[in-house]
Motif scaffolding. Sequence first.
Motif, PDB file in Angstrom:
ATOM      1  N   LEU A  39      -6.715  39.982  37.328  1.00 21.80           N
ATOM      2  CA  LEU A  39      -6.517  39.408  38.229  1.00 21.80           C
ATOM      3  C   LEU A  39      -7.054  37.815  38.049  1.00 21.80           C
ATOM      4  CD1 LEU A  39      -4.091  40.349  40.998  1.00 21.80           C
ATOM      5  CD2 LEU A  39      -3.677  39.779  38.800  1.00 21.80           C
ATOM      6  N   SER A  40      -7.339  36.884  37.944  1.00 14.66           N
ATOM      7  CA  SER A  40      -7.975  35.628  37.610  1.00 14.66           C
ATOM      8  C   SER A  40      -7.938  35.888  39.629  1.00 14.66           C
ATOM      9  CB  SER A  40      -6.803  34.201  37.205  1.00 14.66           C
ATOM     10  OG  SER A  40      -6.013  33.853  37.756  1.00 14.66           O
ATOM     11  N   GLN A  41      -8.997  34.702  39.771  1.00 13.27           N
ATOM     12  CA  GLN A  41      -9.366  34.667  41.539  1.00 13.27           C
ATOM     13  C   GLN A  41      -7.908  33.703  41.798  1.00 13.27           C
ATOM     14  OE1 GLN A  41     -12.654  32.382  41.676  1.00 13.27           O
ATOM     15  NE2 GLN A  41     -14.061  33.803  41.788  1.00 13.27           N
ATOM     16  N   THR A  42      -7.619  32.794  40.819  1.00 18.40           N
ATOM     17  CA  THR A  42      -6.144  32.005  40.901  1.00 18.40           C
ATOM     18  C   THR A  42      -5.396  33.397  41.494  1.00 18.40           C
ATOM     19  OG1 THR A  42      -7.216  30.160  39.676  1.00 18.40           O
ATOM     20  CG2 THR A  42      -4.587  30.375  40.276  1.00 18.40           C
ATOM     21  N   ALA A  43      -4.828  33.957  40.761  1.00 20.79           N
ATOM     22  CA  ALA A  43      -3.549  35.011  41.019  1.00 20.79           C
ATOM     23  C   ALA A  43      -4.201  35.591  42.638  1.00 20.79           C
ATOM     24  CB  ALA A  43      -4.002  36.074  40.076  1.00 20.79           C
ATOM     25  N   GLU A  44      -5.104  35.904  42.933  1.00 19.44           N
ATOM     26  CA  GLU A  44      -6.076  37.173  43.070  1.00 19.44           C
ATOM     27  C   GLU A  44      -5.393  36.120  45.050  1.00 19.44           C
ATOM     28  OE1 GLU A  44      -6.572  40.028  44.000  1.00 19.44           O
ATOM     29  OE2 GLU A  44      -8.129  40.252  42.494  1.00 19.44           O
ATOM     30  N   ARG A  45      -5.571  34.666  44.699  1.00 17.30           N
ATOM     31  CA  ARG A  45      -5.370  34.109  46.118  1.00 17.30           C
ATOM     32  C   ARG A  45      -3.821  33.995  45.999  1.00 17.30           C
ATOM     33  NH1 ARG A  45      -9.573  31.029  44.183  1.00 17.30           N
ATOM     34  NH2 ARG A  45      -8.862  29.852  43.171  1.00 17.30           N
ATOM     35  N   ALA A  46      -2.896  34.042  45.135  1.00 18.24           N
ATOM     36  CA  ALA A  46      -1.262  33.853  45.514  1.00 18.24           C
ATOM     37  C   ALA A  46      -1.095  34.657  45.821  1.00 18.24           C
ATOM     38  CB  ALA A  46      -0.979  33.426  43.814  1.00 18.24           C
ATOM     39  N   VAL A  47      -1.993  35.860  45.213  1.00 19.63           N
ATOM     40  CA  VAL A  47      -0.601  37.071  45.757  1.00 19.63           C
ATOM     41  C   VAL A  47      -1.311  37.739  47.151  1.00 19.63           C
ATOM     42  CG1 VAL A  47      -0.996  39.616  45.213  1.00 19.63           C
ATOM     43  CG2 VAL A  47      -1.067  38.213  43.651  1.00 19.63           C
ATOM     44  N   GLU A  48      -2.067  36.972  47.722  1.00 21.75           N
ATOM     45  CA  GLU A  48      -2.702  37.625  49.051  1.00 21.75           C
ATOM     46  C   GLU A  48      -1.654  36.129  49.662  1.00 21.75           C
ATOM     47  OE1 GLU A  48      -3.583  38.236  52.340  1.00 21.75           O
ATOM     48  OE2 GLU A  48      -4.063  39.679  50.719  1.00 21.75           O
ATOM     49  N   ALA A  49      -1.761  35.296  49.796  1.00 22.00           N
ATOM     50  CA  ALA A  49      -1.051  34.000  50.361  1.00 22.00           C
ATOM     51  C   ALA A  49       0.506  33.920  50.105  1.00 22.00           C
ATOM     52  CB  ALA A  49      -1.014  32.545  49.125  1.00 22.00           C
ATOM     53  N   CYS A  50       1.551  35.058  49.292  1.00 20.50           N
ATOM     54  CA  CYS A  50       2.487  35.880  49.191  1.00 20.50           C
ATOM     55  C   CYS A  50       2.581  36.772  50.071  1.00 20.50           C
ATOM     56  CB  CYS A  50       3.398  36.363  47.540  1.00 20.50           C
ATOM     57  SG  CYS A  50       4.823  36.405  47.253  1.00 20.50           S
ATOM     58  N   PHE A  51       1.581  37.969  50.575  1.00 17.58           N
ATOM     59  CA  PHE A  51       1.599  38.713  51.360  1.00 17.58           C
ATOM     60  C   PHE A  51       1.722  38.453  52.435  1.00 17.58           C
ATOM     61  CE2 PHE A  51       0.554  42.562  47.999  1.00 17.58           C
ATOM     62  CZ  PHE A  51       1.269  43.033  48.100  1.00 17.58           C
ATOM     63  N   ALA A  52       0.531  37.201  52.267  1.00 17.07           N
ATOM     64  CA  ALA A  52       0.736  36.390  54.052  1.00 17.07           C
ATOM     65  C   ALA A  52       1.788  35.661  54.928  1.00 17.07           C
ATOM     66  CB  ALA A  52      -0.476  35.667  53.996  1.00 17.07           C
ATOM     67  N   GLU A  53       2.550  34.663  53.480  1.00 13.49           N
ATOM     68  CA  GLU A  53       3.295  34.277  54.552  1.00 13.49           C
ATOM     69  C   GLU A  53       4.836  35.643  54.654  1.00 13.49           C
ATOM     70  OE1 GLU A  53       7.158  31.668  52.222  1.00 13.49           O
ATOM     71  OE2 GLU A  53       5.218  30.972  51.996  1.00 13.49           O
ATOM     72  N   LEU A  54       4.840  36.296  54.307  1.00  8.02           N
ATOM     73  CA  LEU A  54       5.978  37.405  54.090  1.00  8.02           C
ATOM     74  C   LEU A  54       5.613  37.981  55.271  1.00  8.02           C
ATOM     75  CD1 LEU A  54       6.531  39.441  50.838  1.00  8.02           C
ATOM     76  CD2 LEU A  54       8.185  37.803  52.327  1.00  8.02           C
ATOM     77  N   ARG A  55       4.160  38.393  55.714  1.00  8.89           N
ATOM     78  CA  ARG A  55       4.267  38.891  56.476  1.00  8.89           C
ATOM     79  C   ARG A  55       3.918  38.217  57.991  1.00  8.89           C
ATOM     80  NH1 ARG A  55      -0.884  40.973  53.761  1.00  8.89           N
ATOM     81  NH2 ARG A  55      -2.173  38.851  55.103  1.00  8.89           N
ATOM     82  N   ASP A  56       3.974  36.705  58.326  1.00  9.37           N
ATOM     83  CA  ASP A  56       4.453  35.950  59.100  1.00  9.37           C
ATOM     84  C   ASP A  56       6.235  36.223  59.515  1.00  9.37           C
ATOM     85  OD1 ASP A  56       3.683  34.069  60.704  1.00  9.37           O
ATOM     86  OD2 ASP A  56       4.920  32.434  59.215  1.00  9.37           O
ATOM     87  N   ILE A  57       6.689  36.607  57.586  1.00  9.63           N
ATOM     88  CA  ILE A  57       8.374  35.993  58.467  1.00  9.63           C
ATOM     89  C   ILE A  57       8.406  37.226  59.366  1.00  9.63           C
ATOM     90  CG2 ILE A  57      10.231  37.050  56.749  1.00  9.63           C
ATOM     91  CD1 ILE A  57       9.557  34.284  56.921  1.00  9.63           C
ATOM     92  N   GLU A  58       7.745  38.358  59.291  1.00 15.07           N
ATOM     93  CA  GLU A  58       7.997  39.814  59.736  1.00 15.07           C
ATOM     94  C   GLU A  58       7.743  39.540  61.541  1.00 15.07           C
ATOM     95  OE1 GLU A  58       7.295  44.659  59.599  1.00 15.07           O
ATOM     96  OE2 GLU A  58       5.595  43.232  59.351  1.00 15.07           O
ATOM     97  N   ARG A  59       6.708  37.945  61.471  1.00 13.06           N
ATOM     98  CA  ARG A  59       6.000  38.055  62.150  1.00 13.06           C
ATOM     99  C   ARG A  59       7.324  37.871  63.496  1.00 13.06           C
ATOM    100  NH1 ARG A  59       5.202  33.882  65.586  1.00 13.06           N
ATOM    101  NH2 ARG A  59       4.513  32.934  62.873  1.00 13.06           N
ATOM    102  N   VAL A  60       7.754  36.080  63.046  1.00  9.67           N
ATOM    103  CA  VAL A  60       9.123  35.810  63.709  1.00  9.67           C
ATOM    104  C   VAL A  60      10.870  36.371  63.501  1.00  9.67           C
ATOM    105  CG1 VAL A  60      10.324  34.057  63.280  1.00  9.67           C
ATOM    106  CG2 VAL A  60       8.358  33.494  62.746  1.00  9.67           C
ATOM    107  N   PHE A  61      10.921  37.079  62.737  1.00  4.52           N
ATOM    108  CA  PHE A  61      11.858  37.793  62.615  1.00  4.52           C
ATOM    109  C   PHE A  61      12.087  39.776  63.016  1.00  4.52           C
ATOM    110  CE2 PHE A  61      12.539  34.109  60.090  1.00  4.52           C
ATOM    111  CZ  PHE A  61      13.704  33.390  60.664  1.00  4.52           C
ATOM    112  N   SER A  62      11.512  40.048  62.801  1.00  4.97           N
ATOM    113  CA  SER A  62      11.617  41.984  63.185  1.00  4.97           C
ATOM    114  C   SER A  62      12.320  42.290  64.332  1.00  4.97           C
ATOM    115  CB  SER A  62       9.612  42.245  63.270  1.00  4.97           C
ATOM    116  OG  SER A  62       9.744  43.794  63.719  1.00  4.97           O
ATOM    117  N   THR A  63      12.896  43.104  64.199  1.00  9.39           N
ATOM    118  CA  THR A  63      13.899  43.612  64.992  1.00  9.39           C
ATOM    119  C   THR A  63      13.374  44.617  65.828  1.00  9.39           C
ATOM    120  OG1 THR A  63      15.264  44.735  63.115  1.00  9.39           O
ATOM    121  CG2 THR A  63      16.564  42.663  64.795  1.00  9.39           C
ATOM    122  N   TYR A  64      11.848  45.076  65.577  1.00  8.62           N
ATOM    123  CA  TYR A  64      11.090  46.526  65.950  1.00  8.62           C
ATOM    124  C   TYR A  64      10.440  45.663  66.794  1.00  8.62           C
ATOM    125  CZ  TYR A  64      14.859  48.371  62.641  1.00  8.62           C
ATOM    126  OH  TYR A  64      15.813  49.741  61.872  1.00  8.62           O
TER     127      TYR A  64
END
Length: 277
Positions: A39-64
């Motif tokens: 993975l290039s550094q650009t790809a590494e950053r994009a992958v982490e940013a994608c995971f970070a957004e999904l973790r943030d979605i979980e923070r808002v919408f989790s029913t648990y």
Amino acid sequence: MGERLMNTAARATLARSVRVEEIMGMPISIHVLNERGSLSQTAERAVEACFAELRDIERVFSTYRDDSDIRRIAKGELDSADADARVAEVEAACRAAAIETGGLFSAMWQGSFDPTGYVKGWSVENAACRHLAPLLESEVAVGINAGGDMQLFTAPDSDWRWNVGIADPRRPGQVIATLEVRNGAVATSGSAERGSHIIDPRTGEPARGVVSASVVDDSLTRADLWATAAVVAGFEDRSWVARSGTRTGIVIADDGRLTRWLDGTSVDVVAVDSALG
């Protein structure tokens, strides 16, 4: 749930880098294919940013999580108007989905707002389009698999096709069909892996008759929505297929029959054993 990405020997020249995190109570994997083998550094950053957004979605919408916006609204601790702006966005989308599906989907059937059946596809699609799709400028293909539901991308100048295996609900570890997807999404819903957890919002009872429904569409939001609607509709009712506008799909009944469609037209009904033969 119910799907897996499959490799073929003919495509062994492409290297696949995979990153996995546990988010929203399920494994989410991001796959990047290229000829470099890393993975290039650009790809590494994009992958982490994608995971970070999904973790943030979980923070808002989790029913648990007791501290999520959704749980705090349900407990009367937070007014909807003061919640994260994405709550209002999803609430409006869920109301539209209930109308579009003719009541086969509802985020309000229990009397309070629970968008669990909508947020997964919506969040994964949005995060993937925002962070992963731009990688096609330098990568051959990139995709995300969230508990078996996938949003997949291929560079315009590549002949790559993703091979998505649809699990046989009656034979664990077996594949009943393989779908080729260049760009698009695949979602599966049903009772094969988690039991009768899908509720028919029209009755408040578990949906019966369909053990697995897989839907292919441009959008994971819509593929996930209509896979759930297919389970709720039951095997005999395929009137929703034409209005869904989905590309193709497979619905498997709990008695072993299978039906599939292409561009809104039901193709046939056969026994699973015949389909495998």
